[in-house]
Design an enzyme around this catalytic site. Structure first.
Site, mmCIF file in Angstrom:
data_model
loop_
_atom_site.group_PDB
_atom_site.id
_atom_site.type_symbol
_atom_site.label_atom_id
_atom_site.label_comp_id
_atom_site.label_asym_id
_atom_site.label_seq_id
_atom_site.Cartn_x
_atom_site.Cartn_y
_atom_site.Cartn_z
ATOM 1 N N HIS A 173 0.818 -1.209 0.000
ATOM 2 C CA HIS A 173 0.000 0.000 0.000
ATOM 3 C C HIS A 173 0.854 1.263 0.000
ATOM 4 O O HIS A 173 0.571 2.224 -0.709
ATOM 5 C CB HIS A 173 -0.915 -0.020 1.222
ATOM 6 C CG HIS A 173 -1.740 1.217 1.363
ATOM 7 N ND1 HIS A 173 -1.941 1.824 2.573
ATOM 8 C CD2 HIS A 173 -2.395 1.973 0.457
ATOM 9 C CE1 HIS A 173 -2.694 2.896 2.403
ATOM 10 N NE2 HIS A 173 -2.976 3.013 1.136
ATOM 11 N N GLU A 231 2.021 1.899 -3.450
ATOM 12 C CA GLU A 231 0.980 2.487 -4.304
ATOM 13 C C GLU A 231 1.044 4.015 -4.239
ATOM 14 O O GLU A 231 0.954 4.703 -5.260
ATOM 15 C CB GLU A 231 -0.394 1.991 -3.858
ATOM 16 C CG GLU A 231 -1.559 2.675 -4.569
ATOM 17 C CD GLU A 231 -2.745 2.853 -3.653
ATOM 18 O OE1 GLU A 231 -3.302 3.963 -3.636
ATOM 19 O OE2 GLU A 231 -3.098 1.898 -2.933
#
Length: 473
Positions: free
Chosen positions: A60, A63
């Site tokens: 994450h 990202e």
């Protein structure tokens, strides 16, 4: 560049062609000239299940780092260039993949392809301590805002940890822990990128008002020279028994607007006929205001203001059924649980009625049509089936498999899986404030978590329902 011929028309005439670059990048094109827009969707085969203990949240975090500039695009330039050209963009992370996507005016398609190729091929040239610290703080603040400091915010995290035991690759959610986010170093991030952000670990889908030949030429031009990387570490084994073996239970006393009962069940792996049957079972039981649980708890007993049942489809581990009930004033958890178990037992004994099967199949068909109706949704579905199941063409026929499931198969999967010894239960008890007296107050306060479709604070009624998806900031 390899090429697979277009299959016969399916899904209302929608088709897709498949191609592969010499560096391993898989390309899926779907031509559609109804509107002058094009969608670019890039799925990397990496999610939180690929992380190791002590380094959760890296997928994450990365990202976010992908939006912090690359060799030719500095700072916020990716957002600025796409939005300045009239497009929209974002990225999300789940247990099983990370994706990035743009929807552009058709004449700006080349820009979107160039941008995605630039950060795939050159992000490390721009990744430094400053961008690392910046996005680490963004992700930590996101965790506070969406998990730690909102009512019921950590419910999905708690239930996931109970259903998938310690050491299992799905035990932690993609948001990661504060301690692990603090521990992540620039070297960790660089190693993560080299390992997973390679063309042979990705699928690129382009859908919309495109010229396939020209689009393939652009893709070869911008992506073709990016080297492949063969040191990817496979995810740890996600195999588990079909049932938990006992009921796991936790009472949570927090400042929440209303008492709540939440439960998670292990369900069949995505991509199987049994998973489709489970999805239909949960739709009959808790999908919308015509469902059995809504009719029993909200309309008849009036002990709840919301009652929903949704499914988190997973391919690398057992899927998860998510039950979410918010109580009305004065209701007791024991009464809610008794009513839920009565409805589940009746469903297992009788199965769905013909009318319930027709409604549930119609709901899932509509959701499938909604996903394929937009160029962005179709690109995402093509990537999903290519990455998780090896065949993007399955996206165009998914509803046919749902419509072939029988009522008896739905009853059987409910009997096998929706049982007390196959669930983790959370009971929320409000503290620190007077519980609201009216159903309206409870419903208003409960919207943060919502029903099963919102289980992870970002889910939809798609195959990624209730995943711990995080949008880039």
């Amino acid at each position: 560049m390899g090429h697979t011929a277009t299959p016969p028309p399916t899904a209302g005439g929608l088709t897709a062609t498949e191609h592969r670059l010499t560096n391993g990048l898989r390309v899926v094109l779907s031509e559609d000239h109804q509107t002058p827009v094009a969608a670019v969707c890039l799925w990397y085969d990496v999610g939180s299940r690929h992380e190791v203990p002590g380094r959760t949240g890296l997928a994450h975090l990365f990202e976010h780092l992908m939006f912090q500039g690359s060799a030719q695009v500095t700072g916020n330039g990716h957002f600025e260039l796409v939005q300045g050209a009239g497009g929209s963009l974002n990225g999300t992370t789940s247990f099983e993949r990370t994706n990035y996507f743009e929807t552009m005016p058709a004449h700006q398609l080349e820009l979107a392809l160039w941008l995605e190729a630039d950060r795939m091929g050159s992000l490390l040239a721009a990744l430094d301590e400053e961008s690392m610290e910046n996005q680490r703080d963004v992700v930590k603040n996101e965790r506070r805002q969406r998990y730690d400091n909102v009512p019921y915010g950590t419910a999905f995290e708690k239930l996931t940890a109970m259903v998938y035991p310690e050491g299992h690759p799905y035990h932690h959610t993609p948001i990661g822990s504060m301690a692990d986010l603090d521990a992540a170093s620039l070297a960790d991030a660089r190693d993560f990128f080299r390992t997973y952000y390679a063309p042979n670990n990705a699928v690129l889908a382009v859908v919309g008002d495109i010229d396939p030949e020209r689009t393939l030429a652009w893709i070869e031009k911008y992506f073709g020279s990016i080297p492949s990387h063969d040191a990817k570490r496979p995810p740890r084994d996600g195999t588990l028994p079909d049932v938990v073996g006992e009921e796991l239970r936790q009472v949570v006393r927090e400042e929440v607007p209303a008492p709540a009962l939440m439960a998670a069940y292990r369900l069949p792996h995505d991509g199987t006929r049994e998973a489709d049957a489970a999805d239909l079972a949960l739709t009959v039981l808790g999908g919308g205001e015509s469902s059995r649980l809504h009719n029993r708890l909200v309309r008849r007993d009036r002990t709840a203001v919301t009652a929903g049942f949704g499914m988190l489809r997973l391919s690398g581990a057992p899927s998860m059924g998510w039950l979410d009930v918010k109580f009305s004033g004065g209701a007791e958890a024991a009464d809610i649980e008794r009513a839920v178990d009565e409805e589940l037992a009746r469903f297992v004994a009788e199965g769905p009625t013909p009318e319930e099967m027709e409604r549930a199949q119609a709901l899932l068909e509509r959701e499938w049509l909604d996903r394929l109706a937009t160029v962005g949704g179709r690109a995402d579905e093509l990537c999903r089936y290519a990455v998780l199941f090896g065949d993007p063409q399955l996206a165009l026929t998914a509803v046919e498999r749902v419509l072939r499931v029988t009522a008896e198969e739905v009853r059987q999967v409910a009997a096998a899986r929706l049982r007390p010894d196959n669930r983790a239960v959370l009971v929320y008890e409000p503290v620190g404030a007077t519980a609201p007296d009216t159903a309206a107050e409870v419903a208003d306060g409960a919207t943060v978590s919502g029903t099963a479709a919102d289980a992870s604070a970002a889910g939809t009624a798609s195959a990624d329902t209730a995943t711990d998806e995080e949008t880039a900031q």
